[in-house]
Design a protein around this motif. Structure first.
Motif, PDB file in Angstrom:
ATOM      1  N   ILE A  49       0.843  -1.195   0.000  1.00  0.00           N
ATOM      2  CA  ILE A  49       0.000   0.000   0.000  1.00  0.00           C
ATOM      3  C   ILE A  49       0.874   1.240   0.000  1.00  0.00           C
ATOM      4  N   ALA A  50       0.564   2.165  -0.909  1.00  0.00           N
ATOM      5  CA  ALA A  50       1.297   3.422  -1.022  1.00  0.00           C
ATOM      6  C   ALA A  50       0.346   4.591  -0.834  1.00  0.00           C
ATOM      7  N   ALA A  51       0.909   5.701  -0.349  1.00  0.00           N
ATOM      8  CA  ALA A  51       0.130   6.921  -0.160  1.00  0.00           C
ATOM      9  C   ALA A  51       0.979   8.098  -0.616  1.00  0.00           C
ATOM     10  N   PRO A  52       0.810   8.542  -1.861  1.00  0.00           N
ATOM     11  CA  PRO A  52       1.635   9.636  -2.365  1.00  0.00           C
ATOM     12  C   PRO A  52       1.368  10.950  -1.651  1.00  0.00           C
ATOM     13  N   ARG A  53       2.419  11.705  -1.411  1.00  0.00           N
ATOM     14  CA  ARG A  53       2.296  12.991  -0.718  1.00  0.00           C
ATOM     15  C   ARG A  53       2.087  14.149  -1.674  1.00  0.00           C
ATOM     16  N   ASP A  54       2.434  13.969  -2.957  1.00  0.00           N
ATOM     17  CA  ASP A  54       2.285  15.041  -3.934  1.00  0.00           C
ATOM     18  C   ASP A  54       2.180  14.434  -5.321  1.00  0.00           C
ATOM     19  N   ALA A  55       2.032  15.305  -6.323  1.00  0.00           N
ATOM     20  CA  ALA A  55       1.793  14.832  -7.690  1.00  0.00           C
ATOM     21  C   ALA A  55       2.952  14.018  -8.229  1.00  0.00           C
ATOM     22  N   ALA A  56       4.172  14.449  -7.935  1.00  0.00           N
ATOM     23  CA  ALA A  56       5.343  13.726  -8.441  1.00  0.00           C
ATOM     24  C   ALA A  56       5.394  12.316  -7.875  1.00  0.00           C
ATOM     25  N   ARG A  57       5.083  12.177  -6.580  1.00  0.00           N
ATOM     26  CA  ARG A  57       5.089  10.857  -5.979  1.00  0.00           C
ATOM     27  C   ARG A  57       3.934  10.003  -6.494  1.00  0.00           C
ATOM     28  N   LEU A  58       2.815  10.611  -6.819  1.00  0.00           N
ATOM     29  CA  LEU A  58       1.716   9.851  -7.423  1.00  0.00           C
ATOM     30  C   LEU A  58       2.181   9.201  -8.714  1.00  0.00           C
ATOM     31  N   ARG A  59       2.848   9.979  -9.529  1.00  0.00           N
ATOM     32  CA  ARG A  59       3.335   9.436 -10.797  1.00  0.00           C
ATOM     33  C   ARG A  59       4.344   8.301 -10.557  1.00  0.00           C
ATOM     34  N   ASP A  60       5.289   8.541  -9.656  1.00  0.00           N
ATOM     35  CA  ASP A  60       6.318   7.535  -9.383  1.00  0.00           C
ATOM     36  C   ASP A  60       5.713   6.253  -8.827  1.00  0.00           C
TER      37      ASP A  60
END
Length: 620
Positions: free
Chosen positions: A424-435
């Protein structure tokens, strides 16, 4: 545009309808004018507050007929999914409360037993009304109260859900239990209804359906009335009275139009203004407001997925009747053959995704966090047990705001953290969402899950250092390591705000983003061991989420640093603004700061047990 003001002289005033009893006294010839006034009222109030507009405009005459034929609350009226119950609320004495619609402490956007005895089921998850009706009918039979009618109003969209079919199987098989199923058929759920059932209903509507014809309902044991004009109150009344007199399971098939009587909704083919924020009633367009220029997490996901699908032919997408709300429409426009809308059927969506993965594809299942909880068994046994590469993207994770307790996505981490092999992942910003989305789709030996909030994505937050897969976002220079803050996803900026406030008191603070929050990175307990206190921060229930997993990981690693878990309370949280509800749970900068200072004071009133600072990080 909305209809111009009407001459109401000599016609029943909407404000005078304080109860269904008053409605039953209205002469039949006045009902069309009353329906028009209700629509004007709904357009005015919902455009001002936000809410579900199109579904309610489509059931005005139908709801008038229901309350004229049946005696609520003695007779049970159950609305599936419940977001079309605004007219019902108007007719049961809540007209004065509509100025507070979906506001904190105000009128709920769904049926609510706390508001009225007329709201039997606080129902806002689809496809459940028929099962409630089945159980109620059994209870009435056991109590010798079969003169009390049980009526379930279900849309053709909700009828695509598996539970609805299971209930139809039971209802139709009990000819001695009278249940009236009112099928509100507008040809759509959020989007146009898909599948064989939709085709069958269209055949009944447009292919000469008559009462005596054989169809799916008659084959299941129901008497079928329809199709009837759902915008003709007198016609519906007549049919409902006949249905009640049958004393057995009956389906009344009513044809309605979502957004009826409001041109902007009727012309909005995408969703008929299904759910709106504040809008200009003359145009149906959102009212101007302050804009940060930030894009929503949903739109960022949709763009990223479309780009990923262009790069990889094995990527497919699945949704449960919510293609636009979950951000799949950019991919659907480019690759329509690779996007599947299975209807309101989350369990089927998950296991269908398992089949796609078995066939060599990588499915991305986009579902609201609150709705994937309906498919826990399928995630566990149909996907994870087989170590299949399926990626779940949960929209509206955490506090969602005005839709209330059934829509807050606050249990996904608790439920799915126990699934073996699920990352499970939880991106903190747009760049991390993409990664993280790219990384998830690259994983081929098990399922992955990303959770996204109902909010605008904030500015990018870059790491100041990295440690074995962890992003170090802040570290206090030349200070002992007092507090380790571990925020989950979009609460990262809040944690950074708290860190700045804590540093101002002289404390040393580290803020770390695990990126992949479940399972716990082994480096995280090691980092925790260098601090006096660890505080996890998540907009999930405090029980069983990331904080609980981190505390267990620290115990397993024999790390004695105490872990304080900040999260949402073990309760059903009412509707209200996301920012305010988070603050009430102590999940804002001030709340986190206050908790840390209290916990440290309890640990060491004299400040004598500080750990030595050790060099743990490497610069990017």
């Amino acid at each position: 545009m909305s209809a111009p003001p009407r001459d109401r002289s000599g016609v029943t005033d909407l404000a005078a309808l304080s109860s269904p009893d008053a409605l039953r006294d209205v002469p039949a010839q006045e009902l069309p004018a009353l329906a028009a006034e209700i629509r004007d009222f709904l357009i005015e109030k919902v455009c001002a507050s936000g809410g579900h507009l199109g579904p309610n405009l489509g059931v005005v005459e139908l709801t008038l007929a229901l309350h004229r034929v049946f005696d609520s609350p003695r007779d049970a009226l159950i609305f599936d999914t419940g977001h079309q119950a605004y007219v019902h609320k108007l007719l049961t004495g809540r007209i004065a409360d509509f100025d507070t619609l979906r506001q904190a402490g105000g009128l709920s956007g769904y049926p609510s037993g706390a508001e009225s005895v007329h709201d039997l089921v606080e129902n806002s998850h689809a496809s459940t009304a028929l099962s409630y009706a089945d159980g109620l009918a059994k209870a009435r039979a056991l109590s010798c109260e079969q003169d009390r009618a049980v009526v379930a109003v279900i849309g053709d969209g909700a009828l695509t859900g598996g539970m609805a079919f299971e209930a139809l199987n039971n209802l139709g098989g009990a000819p001695d239990r009278p249940v009236i199923v009112v099928l509100n058929d507008n040809g759509r759920s959020y989007a146009p209804t898909t599948g064989a059932l939709a085709q069958h209903l269209n055949l009944l509507k447009f292919g000469g359906g008559i009462e005596a014809c054989r169809n799916v309902f008659t084959e299941l044991g129901f008497t079928y009335f329809g199709p009837v004009d759902g915008h003709n109150t007198s016609e519906i009344e007549t049919v409902l009275r006949r249905a009640r007199a049958m004393g057995r399971p009956v389906v009344v098939h009513a044809m309605t139009a979502k957004g009826k009587g409001y041109a902007p909704a009727e012309q909005d083919e995408a969703d008929c203004l299904h759910a709106v924020g504040t809008v200009d009633p003359a145009t149906g367009h959102p009212t101007p407001g302050r804009s940060t220029g930030a894009r929503s997490w949903t739109s960022l996901f949709g763009q990223t997925l479309a780009e990923l699908a262009a790069e990889r032919q094995d990527v497919v997408a699945i949704t449960a009747a919510m293609q636009h709300p979950t951000g799949l429409h950019p991919m659907a426009e480019q690759f329509p053959e690779r996007v599947f809308d299975v209807g309101i059927a989350e369990q089927h969506a998950v296991t269908s995704a398992a089949g796609l993965a078995m066939g060599g594809f990588h499915p991305v299942v986009a579902i609201y966090a609150t709705f994937l909880t309906r498919a826990v068994d399928q995630v566990l046994m149909d996907v994870a047990l087989h170590r299949l590469p399926v990626t779940f993207v949960l929209d509206r994770a955490g506090i969602t705001g005005p839709d209330g307790p059934s829509h807050h996505g606050m249990w996904d981490l608790s439920l799915f953290s126990s699934v073996p092999g699920l990352q499970i992942a939880a991106p903190r910003d747009a760049a991390r969402l993409r990664d993280l989305l790219h990384a998830a789709v690259d994983i081929g030996d098990g399922p992955t899950l990303l959770r996204l909030p109902k909010a605008a994505a904030g500015p990018g937050i870059e790491a100041v250092a990295h440690m074995d897969g962890l992003d170090i976002l802040r570290r206090s220079p030349h200070r002992p390591l007092d507090v380790l803050l571990v925020p989950v996803g979009p609460l990262t900026q809040t944690a950074l705000d708290a860190a700045a406030a804590l540093e101002a008191t002289g404390l040393g603070v580290t803020v770390v983003d695990p990126r992949w929050v479940i399972p716990v990175n082994p480096a995280l307990p090691h980092l925790a061991s260098r601090h006096r206190l660890v505080v996890s921060i998540e907009d999930n229930a405090r029980t069983g989420g990331v904080g609980s997993a981190l505390a267990q990981a620290c115990r397993d690693a024999r790390v004695t640093t105490p872990v304080t878990v900040l999260g949402l309370p073990h309760a059903f949280i009412p509707h209200g603004p996301r920012k305010e509800l988070l603050a009430q749970a102590g999940l804002d900068g001030d709340g986190i700061t206050h908790t840390v200072l209290e916990e440290l004071a309890a640990l060491s009133p004299n400040g004598t047990d500080r750990h030595l600072a050790l060099p743990l990080w490497r610069n990017p």
